[in-house]
Design an enzyme around this catalytic site. Structure first.
Site, PDB file in Angstrom:
ATOM      1  N   THR A  74       0.855  -1.199   0.000  1.00  0.00           N
ATOM      2  CA  THR A  74       0.000   0.000   0.000  1.00  0.00           C
ATOM      3  C   THR A  74       0.886   1.242   0.000  1.00  0.00           C
ATOM      4  O   THR A  74       0.649   2.189  -0.754  1.00  0.00           O
ATOM      5  CB  THR A  74      -0.930  -0.014   1.237  1.00  0.00           C
ATOM      6  OG1 THR A  74      -1.729  -1.197   1.173  1.00  0.00           O
ATOM      7  CG2 THR A  74      -1.832   1.204   1.275  1.00  0.00           C
ATOM      8  N   ASN A 152      -5.724  -9.629  -7.494  1.00  0.00           N
ATOM      9  CA  ASN A 152      -5.731 -10.357  -6.220  1.00  0.00           C
ATOM     10  C   ASN A 152      -6.991 -11.210  -6.049  1.00  0.00           C
ATOM     11  O   ASN A 152      -6.974 -12.220  -5.368  1.00  0.00           O
ATOM     12  CB  ASN A 152      -5.610  -9.381  -5.047  1.00  0.00           C
ATOM     13  CG  ASN A 152      -6.436  -8.133  -5.221  1.00  0.00           C
ATOM     14  OD1 ASN A 152      -6.276  -7.395  -6.203  1.00  0.00           O
ATOM     15  ND2 ASN A 152      -7.332  -7.891  -4.295  1.00  0.00           N
ATOM     16  N   GLN A 182       0.736  -9.467  -6.239  1.00  0.00           N
ATOM     17  CA  GLN A 182       0.285 -10.862  -6.315  1.00  0.00           C
ATOM     18  C   GLN A 182       1.176 -11.726  -7.206  1.00  0.00           C
ATOM     19  O   GLN A 182       0.991 -12.945  -7.251  1.00  0.00           O
ATOM     20  CB  GLN A 182      -1.168 -10.935  -6.806  1.00  0.00           C
ATOM     21  CG  GLN A 182      -2.180 -10.419  -5.796  1.00  0.00           C
ATOM     22  CD  GLN A 182      -2.254 -11.252  -4.515  1.00  0.00           C
ATOM     23  OE1 GLN A 182      -1.804 -12.403  -4.464  1.00  0.00           O
ATOM     24  NE2 GLN A 182      -2.824 -10.685  -3.460  1.00  0.00           N
ATOM     25  N   GLY A 205       5.906  -8.155   1.197  1.00  0.00           N
ATOM     26  CA  GLY A 205       6.486  -9.368   1.782  1.00  0.00           C
ATOM     27  C   GLY A 205       5.472 -10.437   2.136  1.00  0.00           C
ATOM     28  O   GLY A 205       5.680 -11.624   1.897  1.00  0.00           O
ATOM     29  N   HIS A 206       4.328 -10.014   2.696  1.00  0.00           N
ATOM     30  CA  HIS A 206       3.457 -11.025   3.302  1.00  0.00           C
ATOM     31  C   HIS A 206       2.663 -11.850   2.298  1.00  0.00           C
ATOM     32  O   HIS A 206       1.955 -12.761   2.684  1.00  0.00           O
ATOM     33  CB  HIS A 206       2.559 -10.400   4.377  1.00  0.00           C
ATOM     34  CG  HIS A 206       1.432  -9.555   3.904  1.00  0.00           C
ATOM     35  ND1 HIS A 206       0.130  -9.981   3.926  1.00  0.00           N
ATOM     36  CD2 HIS A 206       1.404  -8.289   3.422  1.00  0.00           C
ATOM     37  CE1 HIS A 206      -0.658  -9.004   3.494  1.00  0.00           C
ATOM     38  NE2 HIS A 206       0.088  -7.980   3.183  1.00  0.00           N
ATOM     39  N   THR A 242      13.965   4.749  10.106  1.00  0.00           N
ATOM     40  CA  THR A 242      14.955   3.698  10.395  1.00  0.00           C
ATOM     41  C   THR A 242      14.532   2.398   9.733  1.00  0.00           C
ATOM     42  O   THR A 242      13.373   1.999   9.817  1.00  0.00           O
ATOM     43  CB  THR A 242      15.092   3.524  11.922  1.00  0.00           C
ATOM     44  OG1 THR A 242      15.450   4.791  12.465  1.00  0.00           O
ATOM     45  CG2 THR A 242      16.161   2.502  12.273  1.00  0.00           C
ATOM     46  N   CYS A 330      -9.402  -6.929   2.018  1.00  0.00           N
ATOM     47  CA  CYS A 330      -9.905  -5.619   2.421  1.00  0.00           C
ATOM     48  C   CYS A 330     -11.391  -5.486   2.155  1.00  0.00           C
ATOM     49  O   CYS A 330     -12.059  -4.691   2.785  1.00  0.00           O
ATOM     50  CB  CYS A 330      -9.160  -4.521   1.673  1.00  0.00           C
ATOM     51  SG  CYS A 330      -7.399  -4.761   1.710  1.00  0.00           S
TER      52      CYS A 330
HETATM   53  N1  PLP Z   1      -1.966  -4.731  -4.029  1.00  0.00           N
HETATM   54  C1  PLP Z   1      -2.496  -5.954  -4.180  1.00  0.00           C
HETATM   55  C2  PLP Z   1      -2.720  -6.472  -5.568  1.00  0.00           C
HETATM   56  C3  PLP Z   1      -2.837  -6.737  -3.074  1.00  0.00           C
HETATM   57  O1  PLP Z   1      -3.346  -7.946  -3.238  1.00  0.00           O
HETATM   58  C4  PLP Z   1      -2.613  -6.193  -1.779  1.00  0.00           C
HETATM   59  C5  PLP Z   1      -3.027  -6.961  -0.582  1.00  0.00           C
HETATM   60  O2  PLP Z   1      -4.053  -7.626  -0.564  1.00  0.00           O
HETATM   61  C6  PLP Z   1      -2.049  -4.927  -1.673  1.00  0.00           C
HETATM   62  C7  PLP Z   1      -1.730  -4.230  -2.812  1.00  0.00           C
HETATM   63  C8  PLP Z   1      -1.760  -4.321  -0.329  1.00  0.00           C
HETATM   64  O3  PLP Z   1      -0.644  -4.967   0.229  1.00  0.00           O
HETATM   65  P1  PLP Z   1      -0.130  -4.611   1.712  1.00  0.00           P
HETATM   66  O4  PLP Z   1      -0.980  -5.398   2.628  1.00  0.00           O
HETATM   67  O5  PLP Z   1       1.306  -5.041   1.718  1.00  0.00           O
HETATM   68  O6  PLP Z   1      -0.281  -3.160   1.875  1.00  0.00           O
END
Ligand code: PLP
Length: 412
Positions: A74, A152, A182, A205-206, A242, A330
């Site tokens: 984000t 996503n 993704q 990362g996640h 940092t 989300c």
């Molecule tokens: N962009 C896409 C295509 C995503 O699938 C997501 C998370 O679902 C994001 C951005 C946001 O990622 P983050 O949680 O690292 O802000």
């Protein structure tokens, strides 16, 4: 915690044990601030720079000073788009798509409120970008094109190399951003050859077995982009704060692991996803695969289940120990149908009944078989309670099918 079958890997992933191992020393003995001058801190600084090189190499061998570490995708998306806008005040036209993650889509809406003209390029019923509409939208005064690498919710892959080429052909100074959140770890990302016309790229990362709270922004050398966070010299003055050292080491290790195991992971995951898809489509009447005819990520299955009130579906899956999603992390939890499925004109009879299963390298055949066993029964139970199903099952098949074509429900 009871054992769960986790099929929501597009929302987040389990941190790989190898990543935890790589990160651990930076919580324990190597906790120093990388900007400090003493010897142990210099070792920490070296670890950050080594991680940067690893990420740069994995993205096709770009320069390591083109890699910025951020807090999440984000942030990377916001930094890329607002940073580009701030650095180029004379141009006020931006192009994105109607199916972006909110981290781009809502930024587009915000730019509109600030007086920009933003074209949200539509997609077809399979979620593929409408290239004709995109080419028409390109203008000599276009500042920025931002189009995601893969969606996503559906896993549909956009031809980002072609999107970028067409932008540069219109005007080489148009800046191209892609949200590759993704695709990192799932598709090769080569910013030196295939994606050489992409100027800015975000990842997180996640989504690839590193922790939450770390992202990357690739910023091609020479791309005009004002810093988003100011107040420190870190990241060459382009992202103050940092450095999150352990997480930076973690994301680099995760990217390295994804590259090492890519071919094996990809074919195994695709086989499992295809098995799940085949069996569920065969066992559940009135179902179709959202984006099924498009090129898709190998791990994602988004099913439109017609004639069902969908919120119950996730709760019943959850009661059976199965984690899935009705949209992106989300948007699930909200009763508003997802803007992605709306943009794909998923019919009214299914827009509330869509479910996304997303697999990872840790998904097993046994888990997939359990979903195949349980899910059709859940649908059957829920349809018994659905007023739509009452109407549909009494109608001749042709009539039910024609109800499925509608984007608004008039019957019930
Ligand atoms: N962009 C896409 C295509 C995503 O699938 C997501 C998370 O679902 C994001 C951005 C946001 O990622 P983050 O949680 O690292 O802000």
């Amino acid at each position: 915690m009871d054992t769960v079958i986790y099929l929501d890997n597009n929302a987040t992933t389990r941190v790989a044990p190898e990543v935890v191992d790589a990160m651990r020393p930076y919580f324990e003995e190597l906790y120093f601030n990388p900007s400090s001058v003493y010897e142990p801190a210099r070792r920490v600084h070296s670890a950050v720079e080594k991680a940067r090189k690893t990420v740069a190499k994995a993205l096709g061998g770009v320069r390591s000073d083109e890699i910025l570490f951020t807090g999440c995708a984000t942030e990377s998306n916001n930094a890329a788009i607002f940073g580009t806008v701030a650095a180029n005040p004379l141009r006020k036209h931006v192009i994105t798509t109607g199916v972006e993650h909110p981290a781009v889509y809502e930024v587009g809406r915000e730019l509109e409120r600030r007086g920009f003209t933003v074209d949200f390029v539509p997609v077809d019923d399979e979620g593929r970008i409408n290239t004709v509409a995109y080419v028409r939208a390109l203008r000599p005064d276009t500042l920025l094109v931002s189009a995601m690498h893969a969606n996503n919710e559906t896993g549909v892959i956009f031809p980002v190399a072609e999107i970028a080429r067409l932008a540069k052909q219109t005007d080489p100074s148009i800046i191209v951003h892609t949200d590759a959140t993704q695709t990192a770890g799932k598709l090769p990302i080569d910013l030196r050859s295939e994606l050489r016309n992409v100027d800015l790229l975000s990842l997180s990362g996640h989504k690839l077995h590193a922790p939450k709270g770390i992202g990357v922004l690739f910023q091609r050398r020479g791309t005009p982009c004002r810093p988003f966070l100011i107040g420190g010299h870190q990241e060459d003055g382009r992202r103050a704060g940092t450095e999150n050292v352990a997480y930076i080491v973690g994301i680099a290790r995760a990217i390295e692991l994804a590259a090492e195991n890519h071919d094996e992971d990809e074919s195994r995951i695709r086989e499992l996803r295809d098995h799940l898809e085949r069996e569920l489509v065969a066992r559940i009447p009135y179902v179709h695969v959202n984006g099924g005819a498009a090129e898709r990520l190998s791990n994602t299955l988004n099913l439109a289940i017609h004639f069902i009130e969908g919120e119950g579906m996730l709760y019943q899956l959850s009661a059976a120990g199965i984690c899935a999603s009705s949209g992106s992390a989300c948007t699930s939890g909200s009763l508003e149908p997802s803007h992605v499925l709306r943009a794909m004109k998923v019919p009214f009879t299914a827009v509330h009944g869509s479910v996304r299963f997303s697999l990872s390298r840790y998904t097993t055949r046994e888990e997939v078989d359990r979903v195949i066993e349980v899910f059709p029964q859940i649908i059957d139970n829920l349809r018994r309670l659905s007023p739509y199903w009452d109407v549909a099952k009494q109608a001749p098949r042709e009539k039910a099918l024609s109800m499925m074509e509608q984007t608004e429900m008039e019957h019930v």
